[in-house]
Every structure is written in structure tokens, then in C-alpha cells.
Motif scaffolding. Structure first.
Motif, PDB file in Angstrom:
ATOM      1  N   GLU A 121       6.059 -11.246 -14.990  1.00 49.14           N
ATOM      2  CA  GLU A 121       6.592 -10.160 -15.819  1.00 49.14           C
ATOM      3  C   GLU A 121       5.497  -9.160 -16.188  1.00 49.14           C
ATOM      4  N   ARG A 122       4.320  -9.658 -16.463  1.00 49.89           N
ATOM      5  CA  ARG A 122       3.211  -8.747 -16.767  1.00 49.89           C
ATOM      6  C   ARG A 122       2.873  -7.904 -15.536  1.00 49.89           C
ATOM      7  N   TRP A 123       2.895  -8.534 -14.366  1.00 51.05           N
ATOM      8  CA  TRP A 123       2.610  -7.795 -13.134  1.00 51.05           C
ATOM      9  C   TRP A 123       3.688  -6.750 -12.859  1.00 51.05           C
ATOM     10  N   ASP A 124       4.946  -7.068 -13.155  1.00 48.17           N
ATOM     11  CA  ASP A 124       6.020  -6.090 -12.980  1.00 48.17           C
ATOM     12  C   ASP A 124       5.715  -4.808 -13.748  1.00 48.17           C
ATOM     13  N   THR A 125       5.130  -4.947 -14.909  1.00 45.55           N
ATOM     14  CA  THR A 125       4.860  -3.802 -15.774  1.00 45.55           C
ATOM     15  C   THR A 125       3.705  -2.950 -15.267  1.00 45.55           C
ATOM     16  N   VAL A 126       2.654  -3.586 -14.824  1.00 46.20           N
ATOM     17  CA  VAL A 126       1.410  -2.857 -14.570  1.00 46.20           C
ATOM     18  C   VAL A 126       0.919  -2.982 -13.132  1.00 46.20           C
ATOM     19  N   GLY A 127       1.520  -3.837 -12.330  1.00 43.12           N
ATOM     20  CA  GLY A 127       0.985  -4.148 -11.005  1.00 43.12           C
ATOM     21  C   GLY A 127       0.861  -2.964 -10.070  1.00 43.12           C
ATOM     22  N   ASP A 128       1.912  -2.141  -9.985  1.00 41.71           N
ATOM     23  CA  ASP A 128       1.854  -0.993  -9.071  1.00 41.71           C
ATOM     24  C   ASP A 128       0.716  -0.045  -9.442  1.00 41.71           C
ATOM     25  N   ASP A 129       0.493   0.107 -10.741  1.00 46.36           N
ATOM     26  CA  ASP A 129      -0.578   1.005 -11.183  1.00 46.36           C
ATOM     27  C   ASP A 129      -1.950   0.405 -10.912  1.00 46.36           C
ATOM     28  N   VAL A 130      -2.076  -0.919 -11.037  1.00 44.04           N
ATOM     29  CA  VAL A 130      -3.338  -1.577 -10.708  1.00 44.04           C
ATOM     30  C   VAL A 130      -3.653  -1.388  -9.225  1.00 44.04           C
ATOM     31  N   ILE A 131      -2.653  -1.600  -8.370  1.00 43.69           N
ATOM     32  CA  ILE A 131      -2.849  -1.421  -6.928  1.00 43.69           C
ATOM     33  C   ILE A 131      -3.246   0.020  -6.624  1.00 43.69           C
ATOM     34  N   LEU A 141      -8.466   8.494 -11.775  1.00 43.12           N
ATOM     35  CA  LEU A 141      -8.073   9.042 -13.072  1.00 43.12           C
ATOM     36  C   LEU A 141      -6.582   8.874 -13.350  1.00 43.12           C
ATOM     37  N   LYS A 142      -5.739   9.321 -12.432  1.00 41.58           N
ATOM     38  CA  LYS A 142      -4.291   9.298 -12.685  1.00 41.58           C
ATOM     39  C   LYS A 142      -3.795   7.863 -12.835  1.00 41.58           C
ATOM     40  N   ALA A 143      -4.097   7.020 -11.845  1.00 41.36           N
ATOM     41  CA  ALA A 143      -3.622   5.636 -11.897  1.00 41.36           C
ATOM     42  C   ALA A 143      -4.284   4.875 -13.034  1.00 41.36           C
ATOM     43  N   GLY A 144      -5.547   5.177 -13.291  1.00 40.53           N
ATOM     44  CA  GLY A 144      -6.252   4.509 -14.382  1.00 40.53           C
ATOM     45  C   GLY A 144      -5.621   4.812 -15.726  1.00 40.53           C
ATOM     46  N   LEU A 145      -5.233   6.066 -15.935  1.00 40.02           N
ATOM     47  CA  LEU A 145      -4.599   6.439 -17.193  1.00 40.02           C
ATOM     48  C   LEU A 145      -3.241   5.767 -17.337  1.00 40.02           C
ATOM     49  N   LYS A 146      -2.481   5.667 -16.236  1.00 31.42           N
ATOM     50  CA  LYS A 146      -1.187   4.999 -16.304  1.00 31.42           C
ATOM     51  C   LYS A 146      -1.363   3.523 -16.628  1.00 31.42           C
ATOM     52  N   THR A 147      -2.372   2.901 -16.014  1.00 30.80           N
ATOM     53  CA  THR A 147      -2.634   1.489 -16.295  1.00 30.80           C
ATOM     54  C   THR A 147      -3.030   1.298 -17.743  1.00 30.80           C
ATOM     55  N   LEU A 155       1.481 -10.039  -5.116  1.00 33.79           N
ATOM     56  CA  LEU A 155       2.059  -9.358  -3.955  1.00 33.79           C
ATOM     57  C   LEU A 155       2.921 -10.319  -3.147  1.00 33.79           C
ATOM     58  N   GLY A 156       2.460 -11.569  -3.040  1.00 33.93           N
ATOM     59  CA  GLY A 156       3.289 -12.573  -2.370  1.00 33.93           C
ATOM     60  C   GLY A 156       4.615 -12.751  -3.062  1.00 33.93           C
ATOM     61  N   GLN A 157       4.620 -12.598  -4.389  1.00 33.09           N
ATOM     62  CA  GLN A 157       5.859 -12.751  -5.140  1.00 33.09           C
ATOM     63  C   GLN A 157       6.760 -11.530  -5.030  1.00 33.09           C
ATOM     64  N   THR A 158       6.170 -10.336  -4.875  1.00 40.04           N
ATOM     65  CA  THR A 158       6.979  -9.113  -4.866  1.00 40.04           C
ATOM     66  C   THR A 158       7.322  -8.612  -3.462  1.00 40.04           C
ATOM     67  N   VAL A 159       6.351  -8.638  -2.549  1.00 41.18           N
ATOM     68  CA  VAL A 159       6.610  -8.119  -1.197  1.00 41.18           C
ATOM     69  C   VAL A 159       6.468  -9.189  -0.124  1.00 41.18           C
ATOM     70  N   SER A 164       0.826  -1.204   0.000  1.00 41.60           N
ATOM     71  CA  SER A 164       0.000   0.000   0.000  1.00 41.60           C
ATOM     72  C   SER A 164       0.862   1.257   0.000  1.00 41.60           C
ATOM     73  N   PRO A 165       0.756   2.107  -1.015  1.00 42.20           N
ATOM     74  CA  PRO A 165       1.519   3.362  -1.001  1.00 42.20           C
ATOM     75  C   PRO A 165       1.200   4.216   0.218  1.00 42.20           C
ATOM     76  N   THR A 166      -0.055   4.193   0.672  1.00 42.98           N
ATOM     77  CA  THR A 166      -0.453   5.006   1.828  1.00 42.98           C
ATOM     78  C   THR A 166       0.290   4.585   3.082  1.00 42.98           C
ATOM     79  N   ILE A 167       0.296   3.288   3.375  1.00 43.95           N
ATOM     80  CA  ILE A 167       0.951   2.816   4.596  1.00 43.95           C
ATOM     81  C   ILE A 167       2.463   2.926   4.481  1.00 43.95           C
ATOM     82  N   GLN A 168       3.005   2.644   3.300  1.00 46.13           N
ATOM     83  CA  GLN A 168       4.455   2.763   3.145  1.00 46.13           C
ATOM     84  C   GLN A 168       4.920   4.205   3.303  1.00 46.13           C
TER      85      GLN A 168
END
Length: 529
Positions: free
Chosen positions: A128-138, A148-154, A217-221, A67-71
Motif C-alpha cells: 500500500e505504501r508503494w502504491d502511493t509513492v512507488g511510481d514517483d520513486v521510479i 526536481l519534478k519527481a523528487g518534489l512529487k515524492t 515491481l514484481g507485485q505490480t508489473v 520504465s516510463p521511457t520504454i512504455q
């Protein structure tokens, strides 16, 4: 009457996040909590057996770690430390194999490839697909609607991950995704168990989205836990809030929200009125806020109508054990997992989850298991294990799919019978478990609600996570944002978008909404007291 810029009702993780965001904005903030300690469903204690720290409710926090908020709160500066098990996740199969996931994706993929050629390659392709888009999906899921902002990036990155094929993957029912993307049963078993963390049937749209998010998330964090107990996460958030001038009052149960002229002006608690010049934020179940803290006659018509169709998620039975030794699994996994899923197959898991929604107590329940000392050695003496398991049960029971002894009233007898059923299920995979039990505690739907009033009927997620009550339908059609229709009152709990899980998004979204409205309608010189 003491007044503040904002009063936050409920010091669960969402309330703590909301309070921190408001105090960061320069507001004076009072946080009121009914229980003796902050934390809500993020709590721990030595109340099962001396020397054993058990988490009362939740334990593993991949969503908090992602979570960007908690981090952004930098809770490590306030004493938080994370611990990880050797393996993120495990699922023991009846033939002695284990489906395992570790944070090293290549090692995870190799186990899958060794079991079924091609599955390891498919796993790495998903990573690999998650590496590309995962942070923006979250980010898109955890920010206010519309994102809007995250949706456009995704959207901009979709062509790099397969375009509409990736969207279809996320919307596919998990039962179908497992068959379509993998040839063997190890990847599908791992992912289906993650889908089972929510209450979405595996054959329903939306289940794969939950599965992909938690699995990746289990794979990345990983699936980290706070070192020393879940309560350490809540304590770190409370410490940060107080260090910035925030005020916390525990054992102050809020009896009602003061509404005057269509605006929330404060709350009543412990025989006092606490004024709120700008906002009241409620980290409580929607059923408590609408009709209890705010009487029905003061609610807007759309809220009254909408709440008539509000649907809770299933109830929960949780069993905690203090063990004299590690869990005696019939086959030893190559890496010891912190989180374990228990089901004989994806099909049986799907059947058990569907039975719960049909009002049946499963004879063979799908269970989530936590090996806490395996994950964090501080939880119990060396050589022992602090263990728990939980399973979902119907909010309204129509029948017992087992021996008929469970009636669904969830008194002491029902809870003990269900705990015996869960323990027997675990012992089929871990013969000799009973001989290592030093103490056992059972928390049924009633006990969970007694310890945290927002866990209504033992529901953990503030309302069903199925698609008909998500996004703009949460907590009711036309919802989707923290605003309640009463000026200055915001829903900041998991009953609001995006729902359950310890990620802080409902609290963060409510605080953002309150600050934005305050900018549009400044205090204009009102006195502070």
C-alpha cells in the motif's frame, strides 16, 4: 564522410532508447553496432540446443515494464509481446517450503500469513505504501540528476507513507530490514534475493532500496519476458527506430571518437569516418569510452582522475541447460515461478555475496535461476524446459572457498568446475536434474565479454551499484549526468546514472542532454550531407 545529427555507439538497450529519443526529436541518427545483431545484453538464440531458445544474457524485465521511457515507446506496435510465469518469483527452502510471490498481492500475503501470522499484513502494508509513492520513486531514480519534478512529487507524498520512516526503510541494509519488518523468513528471503540482483552486500546501505524496488515491481508489473526470446525486445526497439528514419549499421565496431577543438565531431568505424554535427552518444562501458575510444590525453583532467577510482561490479558465470522435462524440484511449489533464487538462508546469501567482494569464489554460491519455458512456452518443445542459472564471481580472485580447484583465471577448466558446482547446488533442491539434461553451455567472464565488449570481466551492471559509485558518484565523483566534459559527447550506458538494468534511463538521459545542449547551441545553418 557521411554526416548525421548524431551517431550512437552501441546498440544495447540504452543505445536503442537513445537513438529512438533522438529520432523522435527530428534528428538524423546513425546507430553503430559491433555485433551482427542489435541488442547488446538483450539477446537470444537457438545456440544451446536445436528447438530451445535461450537468452544469452538478461531475461526478466520488471524494470522495462515499469520504465516510463520504454512504455512510452509503444513497442507492442512493433511486435513485442510479454509473457509471465504463473509465479513471479520463488525461493525453495531446505525444509521443503517455498517463498513465493505472484502478482495477486492477496494470494502472496496469504502464504506469508499462513506461515507466520502478521507477515501477510506487513506485506500488504508495504504494498500500500508503494502504491502511493512507488511510481514517483521510479521516476526520480530514472530521470537526470537532480530529479526536481519527481523528487518534489515524492516529497509531497512522504507524509502519507510514514514520512522519514519510509526513507529510513529504503536506506536500511536489507539484512536488518528483514528482521525489523517481518517475523518469519518468507518475506525477508524473497526480498533479500532481489537485493542480490545487484552487487550491494545485504548488510550495506542501499541494499533495501534495490530489494523494495524489484519486489514491489514484481507485485505490480511482474517479471515479464519477451515472448519468443529476449532478442524480441531489442528487435522491437530497432524496428521502431528504423520506421522513423533511423539508420543502423551492424558489424561496425567503433575504433575511436573524433575530437577536435574539445568537441566530439564523429567516430571512426570499419575504415570510415561518420560525422556527428550535434552529438556522439556512447552506449559502452566507461572504461571503454574513457581512455580507449577517447585517448587519455584528450580527456578532461577530472575524468582522468575520476576513472582511476572507477570500480567494476563482480564477474559472472552463466550456465544454460536444455532439459528433457521440467525441473524436478523436491517439493512442487503451489505456483511455478519464472525466476528462482537459490540460497539456503538469508545469512548464507549474505555470506556468499560478501565472499565475492572479498575475492573468494563461494563454495555455496547465491544463484539466480530462470525457468524460461515455464514463463514463455514458445522457448522449447512442450514438456521440456529451457533453464539457466548465473552467479557472481570476483573480478580478482584471491582464493577458492570450495575445493580449491577454481583458480579465478576463468579458462575452460575454471568455468566447467564452477558450472559443476552450480549444478550440484541446484540438484540438492531438484534431485534427478542431471538425468534430464540434453545439453549444457557455460559462459564465463571471458565468454560474456567476447560476446559483448561492455561486459568487462563479466560485469553486468556497468560498474558497482554500491552507494560510493551511484548518483553524483557515477561513474566517478562529480559525475551523475551524461555529459563527459567533452562538448557533444555523452555517456549513454549503464556506467552512467542510474546504472544497470534494462530500463533505458542512461540512454534516455543522454539523449535529453544532447537535445537540450543543441537547443542552446543551434547548428546555425551547417550543411547536412
Amino acid at each position: 564522410m557521411r554526416s548525421y545529427d548524431a551517431v550512437v555507439v552501441g546498440a544495447g538497450p540504452n543505445g536503442l532508447v537513445a537513438a529512438n529519443r533522438l529520432v523522435d526529436a527530428g534528428w538524423s541518427v546513425l546507430l553503430l553496432e559491433a555485433n551482427p545483431k542489435v541488442g547488446g545484453a538483450v539477446a537470444s538464440a537457438e545456440d544451446v540446443h536445436p528447438g530451445f531458445v535461450h537468452d544469452t544474457f538478461s531475461s526478466f524485465y520488471p524494470l522495462a515494464a515499469g520504465s516510463p521511457t520504454i512504455q512510452a515507446m509503444r513497442l507492442e506496435e512493433h511486435g513485442l509481446r510479454w509473457s509471465h510465469a504463473p509465479a513471479v518469483l520463488g525461493h525453495p527452502l531446505t525444509d521443503g517450503r517455498w517463498a513465493l510471490q505472484v502478482r495477486d498481492r492477496d494470494r502472496t500475503a496469504q502464504w506469508m500469513e499462513d506461515d507466520t501470522p502478521g507477515d501477510g499484513e506487513a506485506w500488504l502494508a508495504l504494498c500500500e505504501r508503494w502504491d502511493t509513492v512507488g511510481d514517483d520513486v521510479i521516476e526520480a531514480l530514472l530521470t537526470p540528476l537532480p530529479p526536481l519534478k519527481a523528487g518534489l512529487k515524492t516529497f509531497a507524498k512522504l507524509p502519507r507513507v510514514g514520512g522519514l520512516d519510509f526513507v529510513k526503510l529504503l536506506l536500511t541494509p536489507m539484512a536488518a530490514l528483514g528482521r525489523e519488518r517481518f517475523s518469519g523468513d518468507l518475506p525477508a528471503t524473497l526480498m533479500s534475493g532481489n537485493a542480490g540482483h545487484a552487487d550491494i552486500p545485504l548488510d550495506a546501505a542501499g541494499s533495501a532500496l534495490m530489494a523494495v524496488i524489484l519486489t514491489m515491481l514484481g507485485q505490480t508489473v511482474g517479471y515479464p519476458v519477451p515472448t519468443g526470446g529476449a532478442g524480441m525486445l531489442a528487435e522491437a526497439m530497432a524496428s521502431r527506430f528504423q520506421s522513423r528514419g533511423g539508420e543502423i549499421r551492424c558489424e561496425h565496431r567503433v575504433d575511436g571518437v573524433e575530437v577536435r577543438g574539445g568537441r566530439a565531431t564523429g567516430v571512426r568505424a570499419a575504415g570510415q569516418v561518420f560525422g556527428a554535427r550535434r552529438a556522439v552518444l556512447a552506449d559502452v562501458n566507461a572504461t571503454i569510452l574513457f581512455g580507449d575510444l577517447v585517448p587519455e590525453e584528450q580527456l578532461p583532467e577530472r575524468v582522468r582522475r575520476g576513472m582511476q577510482h572507477f570500480q567494476l561490479d563482480p564477474g559472472t558465470v552463466k550456465v544454460d541447460w536444455a532439459l528433457s522435462g521440467p525441473v524436478p524440484w523436491s517439493t512442487t511449489p503451489e505456483a511455478a515461478p519464472g525466476t528462482v533464487h537459490v540460497a539456503d538462508s538469508v545469512e548464507q546469501m549474505s555470506e556468499a555475496l560478501s565472499q565475492v567482494w572479498a575475492g573468494t569464489v563461494p563454495a555455496d554460491p547465491f544463484m539466480l535461476v530462470g525457468q524460461m519455458t515455464t514463463t514463455d512456452p514458445t522457448r522449447s518443445p512442450a514438456g521440456t524446459e529451457a533453464l539457466w542459472a548465473y552467479t557472481h564471481v570476483p573480478q580478482e580472485t584471491r582464493r577458492d572457498g570450495g575445493d580449491g580447484g577454481i583458480r579465478g583465471v576463468w579458462d575452460h577448466d575454471d568455468c566447467e568446475r564452477m558450472a559443476d558446482r552450480m549444478q550440484a547446488r541446484l540438484e540438492r533442491l531438484a534431485p534427478g536434474l542431471a538425468s534430464r539434461i540434453v545439453a549444457r553451455r557455460v559462459l564465463g567472464p571471458r565468454e560474456l565479454e567476447e560476446r559483448n565488449a561492455s561486459l568487462v570481466g563479466g560485469s553486468l551492471n556497468g560498474g558497482t551499484a554500491q552507494l560510493h559509485q551511484q548518483l553524483v558518484f557515477r561513474p566517478f565523483a562529480g559525475g551523475g549526468r551524461a555529459e563527459t566534459g567533452i562538448a557533444g559527447l555523452y555517456l549513454a550506458s549503464s556506467s552512467a546514472h542510474p546504472g544497470g538494468g534494462v530500463h533505458g534511463a542512461p540512454g534516455s538521459n543522454a539523449a535529453r542532454a544532447a537535445v537540450a545542449h543543441a537547443r542552446l547551441h543551434p547548428l546555425r545553418g551547417r550543411r547536412r550531407s
